[in-house]
Design a protein around this motif. Structure first.
Motif, short mmCIF file in Angstrom:
data_model
loop_
_atom_site.label_atom_id
_atom_site.label_comp_id
_atom_site.label_asym_id
_atom_site.label_seq_id
_atom_site.Cartn_x
_atom_site.Cartn_y
_atom_site.Cartn_z
N ARG A 14 7.71 30.35 -81.36
CA ARG A 14 6.98 30.92 -82.48
C ARG A 14 7.89 31.04 -83.71
N SER A 127 -11.15 20.99 -82.43
CA SER A 127 -10.22 20.79 -81.32
C SER A 127 -9.12 19.83 -81.75
N ILE A 219 -1.29 24.65 -79.75
CA ILE A 219 -2.37 25.57 -79.39
C ILE A 219 -3.72 24.89 -79.31
N GLN A 221 -6.08 23.86 -81.53
CA GLN A 221 -7.23 24.02 -82.42
C GLN A 221 -6.78 24.31 -83.84
N ILE A 229 -2.66 33.13 -92.31
CA ILE A 229 -1.85 34.03 -91.47
C ILE A 229 -0.47 33.44 -91.25
N PRO B 202 -6.39 38.32 -83.70
CA PRO B 202 -7.14 37.10 -83.98
C PRO B 202 -6.41 36.26 -85.03
N GLY B 203 -6.36 34.96 -84.80
CA GLY B 203 -5.75 34.06 -85.77
C GLY B 203 -4.24 33.94 -85.65
N ALA B 204 -3.62 34.65 -84.70
CA ALA B 204 -2.17 34.55 -84.56
C ALA B 204 -1.77 33.11 -84.21
N VAL B 205 -0.52 32.77 -84.58
CA VAL B 205 -0.08 31.39 -84.43
C VAL B 205 -0.03 30.98 -82.96
N ASP B 206 0.28 31.92 -82.09
CA ASP B 206 0.62 31.53 -80.73
C ASP B 206 0.37 32.71 -79.80
N TYR B 207 -0.21 32.47 -78.64
CA TYR B 207 -0.49 33.57 -77.71
C TYR B 207 0.37 33.47 -76.45
N HIS B 228 -15.02 32.77 -79.38
CA HIS B 228 -14.46 31.56 -78.78
C HIS B 228 -13.12 31.07 -79.34
N PRO B 229 -12.78 31.28 -80.65
CA PRO B 229 -11.49 30.73 -81.08
C PRO B 229 -10.31 31.34 -80.31
N SER B 232 -10.42 30.36 -76.50
CA SER B 232 -9.96 29.00 -76.18
C SER B 232 -8.45 28.90 -76.29
N LYS B 233 -7.85 29.65 -77.24
CA LYS B 233 -6.38 29.63 -77.34
C LYS B 233 -5.75 30.23 -76.08
N GLN B 237 -3.60 28.03 -73.33
CA GLN B 237 -2.18 28.30 -73.09
C GLN B 237 -1.94 28.71 -71.63
N THR B 257 -19.50 25.30 -78.65
CA THR B 257 -18.29 25.12 -79.47
C THR B 257 -17.04 25.51 -78.69
N ASP B 260 -16.09 22.55 -76.74
CA ASP B 260 -15.57 21.48 -77.61
C ASP B 260 -14.12 21.75 -77.98
N ILE B 261 -13.80 23.01 -78.28
CA ILE B 261 -12.44 23.33 -78.73
C ILE B 261 -11.46 23.37 -77.57
#
Lengths: 300, 371
Positions: A14, A127, A219, A221, A229, B202-207, B228-229, B232-233, B237, B257, B260-261
Motif C-alpha cells: 500500500r 472490472s 484489486i 476494479q 481517495i 469504502p473506496g480505500a486503495v487496498d483491503y 458490491h464495490p 468484490s474487493k 483479495q 454488477t 461482473d466486477i
C-alpha cells in the motif's frame, strides 16, 4: 511473527502505491510550489487507459506478461500527455498570479477530469483484469507477499532508485534542482524553466499512471472516483515526508501504508483513517516541514 | 345558479364522506395510511388492494356470511395525523385494521388499537422494533422487516454453512452496518461468537490488511454487510490469498454488477436477496385483478403486500368464525393463507413467516436461489 510480517508487507504494498503517486505531488510542489490537486485524476486516467489497452491486447491474444508491460507503457504515455497538457492550459497562464489562483485552477481541473471520465466512460465500477501473472516463489509464505504485491513493491523500488539517479546525475535532473532552488537564477543561467516544469509534470504523471495500472490490477476494479481517495492519501504521504522532498515522499508513503496496515491488524480497520491522519497531525506539530523536509535549499 | 352549485358540492362532499363510514355491513376493515400528501403513492395502492380483495370476497358471499365494508382514513404518513385517524376508525367500529403505511405513524397509532383490542396489520412498515420490541402484540405485517435479512443470513451461516467462527465485516454505512449488527445479534443468539466485527473504509486503495486479519482470526466464513464495490474487493483479495472460506453478503451484493466486477472470485459467493414472488398463483391473480380494473396499469408500491394483508386479516376472521381479538390473533398464527407473497402465517412477534428473503449463490456467473 508471521502475522506481523504479513501486515508489514501489506503496508509495504500500500505504501509503495502511495509513494508512487506522492512523488508527483512533491516534485510539482518542489518546482513551482503548487499543490496539483488534479494529480489523483491522472492516476485514475492511467488506470483507465491500462484497462482499455489491456482489453484490446487480450482480444488479440497477447501473452499476459507482455500485456502488463504494453498497457503500462500506454498508460504512461497517455497520462504524461495529460500532465503536460494540464500544466499548459491550467497552470502556466496563472504562473504570475497570486498563489491561490493556480490552486483553485487545480481543484477545477480535478473535478473536470472526474466528470469527463464519468461521462465518457461510466460511473459504474468496472472490472480490471488481473494483469500480473500468478507465480509462487515463497512456497508456504506466499500469503505474505503475493505475486502482485511483489511486483508492486519491486516496481516502486526500481522506479524510485531510477528517479533519484535521474535527478542526481542527468542534465535535466540538475536543471530541475536548480529551478527548484531559485527559478529566476536558473533562468538567468540559461535553463529553459518552462521545459523543466513540463518535464516535472510529465515524470510525475508517468509515475502516477504506473501506480494506477498496478493497483487496479491488484484489486481488480476501477471507477472514475478512485483518484480522489488515492490522491488525498498520497498528498498526505507527501506532506508527512516533507512536501518538496523526493525521498520524503517515499518515506511518507511507506510510513502511511504501515500505519494503516498495522492499525488495521492490531487495533481495528474502523480506525484506519483516524490513525493515519492523527499521525500526520502529530508529525506536523513536532516537525512542521515534514519528516525529511528541510529549509528550501534542496527541494527536488 | 350559485346556490344550486353549492348544494351540489355539499351533496358531493357528503357522498364522499359517507363512503368511508360503516353502516350497512357487519365486518369493517379499517384502512388508514397516506392517501394524500407527498407519500400518497405509498398509501393509495393499499386502498386499491383492499377494495379489490373486499370486492371479490363480498362477491363470493362475504366473510362468514357477512359483507365487508371499508373505512378509509388518511394520515399522510404523519404520526400526529395517525392518532386522529385511529380515533376515527374506532368511532367507525372497525373490526380489523389494514395499515398504517409508514413506520412512524404505525408506532403512534398502535397503542390506541392495543387498548381497544384491535388487530393491526401493515403492508409496508419495516422498522424492526415494531415487532421485535414486543410492545405491540396486536401488530402484524406482511413485509419483511429490516432485520429479517440479518436473521436469515445468521440462520444460513450457522445451520447450512455450519460456521463456528464467522468474521463479520461491514462498510460502516447505515445499511451495511445495520445488516452486520443484526446478523451478529442473531448469530450470538444461536450461541456462536463471531471472531471479528469490523468496518472497512469504502473506496480505500487496498483491503489486504483486513483480509490478513480475517485470516489470522481463524474465521471459517465471512459475512459482509455493504454494497458490491467493497464486497468484490474483499472477496477477490481473499481468493488471491487462497482463502476458500464461504463469503456471505446482503442484497446490496445480490446484483449482476457484483459478478461482473468480482469475476472469478464471485463464484460460490452467497447473498441474501428479496424473495421471488412472481411464481405464486395468488400473485398472478392479484396482478390480473388490478390490471383489469385499472386499464392495464401496473400496481404501485406495496400493492402485493397490502393484498396479502387484507386476505390474511379477512381469512383469519373467517377461520376464527368471530371478530374476537384473541381468536383472530390465534387464527393469524395458526392458519396458513395463500397470498400473493406466498403461503404465510405469522410468528409470535407478528412477522409473516415465509415472507422476505432468500439466499442466493453465484453459480457459473449468475445468482441461483439456494433451496
Amino acid at each position: 511473527m508471521e502475522y506481523f510480517l504479513e501486515l508489514f508487507f501489506s503496508g509495504l504494498t500500500r505504501g509503495s502505491i502511495y509513494a508512487l503517486i506522492a512523488l508527483g505531488y512533491t516534485m510539482v510542489y518542489g518546482i513551482i510550489e503548487l499543490i496539483n490537486f488534479a494529480h489523483g485524476e491522472i492516476y485514475m486516467i492511467g488506470a483507465f487507459v491500462g484497462l482499455v489497452v489491456a482489453g484490446i491486447l487480450t482480444s488479440f491474444g497477447f501473452p499476459a506478461a507482455s500485456i502488463i508491460v504494453l498497457a503500462s507503457i500506454a498508460a504512461i504515455i497517455y497520462a504524461a500527455a495529460y500532465g503536460y497538457t494540464i500544466e499548459k492550459i491550467a497552470y502556466r497562464p496563472l504562473r504570475g498570479a497570486p498563489r491561490l489562483s493556480p490552486l483553485i485552477s487545480a481543484i477545477g481541473m480535478s473535478i473536470f477530469l472526474q466528470n469527463y471520465v464519468m461521462l465518457s466512460q461510466t460511473s459504474d465500477f468496472l472490472s480490471f483484469p488481473n494483469l500480473i501473472p500468478e507465480f509462487n516463489f515463497l512456497g508456504k509464505y506466499e500469503s505474505m507477499v503475493g505475486s502482485s504485491d511483489f511486483v508492486i513493491i519491486v516496481v516502486a523500488a526500481v522506479v524510485m532508485v531510477a528517479l533519484n539517479l535521474f535527478i542526481k546525475f542527468t542534465r535535466m535532473g540538475k536543471a530541475m534542482r536548480a529551478t527548484a532552488q531559485n527559478r529566476k537564477m536558473a533562468m538567468l543561467v540559461g535553463i529553459n524553466v518552462d521545459q523543466v516544469i513540463s518535464a516535472t509534470f510529465v515524470i510525475g504523471s508517468a509515475l502516477a499512471a504506473v501506480g494506477g495500472v498496478l493497483i487496479a490490477s491488484h484489486i481488480g476494479q476501477i471507477n472514475f472516483f478512485i483518484g480522489f481517495i488515492a490522491g488525498i492519501k498520497a498528498f498526505t504521504a507527501a506532506v508527512l515526508g516533507g512536501i518538496g522532498s523526493v525521498p520524503g515522499a517515499m518515506l511518507g508513503g511507506l510510513i502511511l501504508g504501515w500505519t494503516e496496515s498495522f492499525c488495521t491488524g492490531y487495533v481495528s480497520s474502523d480506525y484506519e483513517d483516524v490513525f493515519a491522519f492523527a499521525l500526520l497531525v502529530l508529525i506536523l506539530i513536532f516537525r512542521p516541514s515534514g519528516l525529511l523536509g528541510k529549509a528550501p535549499i534542496q527541494k527536488v | 345558479m350559485k346556490r344550486s352549485l353549492l348544494v351540489l358540492m355539499v351533496a358531493a362532499m357528503m357522498t364522499i364522506g359517507s363512503f368511508g363510514s360503516a353502516s350497512a355491513g357487519k365486518i369493517v376493515l379499517g384502512v388508514p395510511g397516506a392517501h394524500s400528501g407527498d407519500l400518497a403513492s405509498y398509501g393509495l395502492p393499499t386502498v386499491e388492494a383492499a377494495k379489490l380483495v373486499v370486492k371479490s370476497i363480498n362477491e363470493s358471499g362475504g366473510v362468514n356470511g357477512e359483507q365487508v365494508v371499508l373505512s378509509l382514513q388518511d394520515d399522510q404518513c404523519k404520526p400526529e395525523f395517525a392518532t386522529n385517524a385511529a380515533m376515527k376508525l374506532l368511532s367507525d367500529q372497525v373490526n380489523v385494521v389494514l395499515g398504517h403505511i409508514c413506520s412512524g405513524p404505525t408506532k403512534a397509532a398502535l397503542p390506541i388499537y392495543k387498548e381497544s383490542n384491535l388487530v393491526c396489520m401493515s403492508p409496508s412498515a419495516t422498522s424492526p422494533s415494531l415487532t421485535l420490541s414486543g410492545d405491540y402484540p396486536n401488530f402484524f405485517r406482511t413485509i419483511a422487516s429490516d432485520d429479517a435479512q440479518g436473521a436469515l443470513a445468521a440462520m444460513f451461516a450457522i445451520e447450512k454453512l455450519g460456521l463456528k467462527k464467522p468474521a463479520i465485516i461491514h462498510d460502516k454505512g447505515d445499511y451495511g452496518k445495520g445488516f452486520a449488527e443484526y446478523t451478529m445479534k442473531y448469530i450470538k443468539e444461536k450461541g456462536v461468537e463471531p471472531v471479528l466485527f469490523e468496518g472497512v473504509t469504502p473506496g480505500a486503495v487496498d483491503y489486504s490488511a483486513v483480509v490478513q486479519k480475517i485470516k489470522a482470526s481463524g474465521a471459517d466464513g465471512v459475512i459482509f454487510g455493504g454494497y458490491h464495490p467493497e464486497a468484490s474487493k474483499v472477496v477477490s483479495q481473499m481468493r488471491k490469498k487462497k482463502m476458500t472460506i464461504p463469503f456471505l453478503s446482503d442484497d446490496g451484493v445480490k446484483a449482476q454488477t457484483f459478478i461482473d466486477i468480482a469475476g472469478d472470485a464471485a463464484e460460490g459467493v452467497y447473498a441474501t436477496g428479496p424473495q421471488d414472488i412472481t411464481g405464486n398463483p395468488m400473485y398472478k391473480v392479484s396482478l390480473k385483478q388490478y390490471k383489469d380494473s385499472h386499464y392495464g396499469a401496473e400496481p404501485g408500491a406495496f400493492y402485493f403486500e397490502a393484498y396479502s394483508a387484507a386476505l390474511a386479516l379477512l381469512k383469519a376472521i373467517e377461520y376464527a368464525k368471530s371478530t374476537d381479538y384473541d381468536k383472530i390473533v390465534e387464527a393469524l398464527r395458526t392458519n396458513e393463507v395463500e397470498t400473493p407473497v406466498g403461503k404465510i402465517k405469522f410468528d409470535a412477534k407478528g412477522d409473516a413467516i415465509g415472507v422476505g428473503f432468500s439466499v442466493y449463490q453465484v453459480k457459473n456467473g449468475e445468482y441461483v436461489e439456494v433451496k
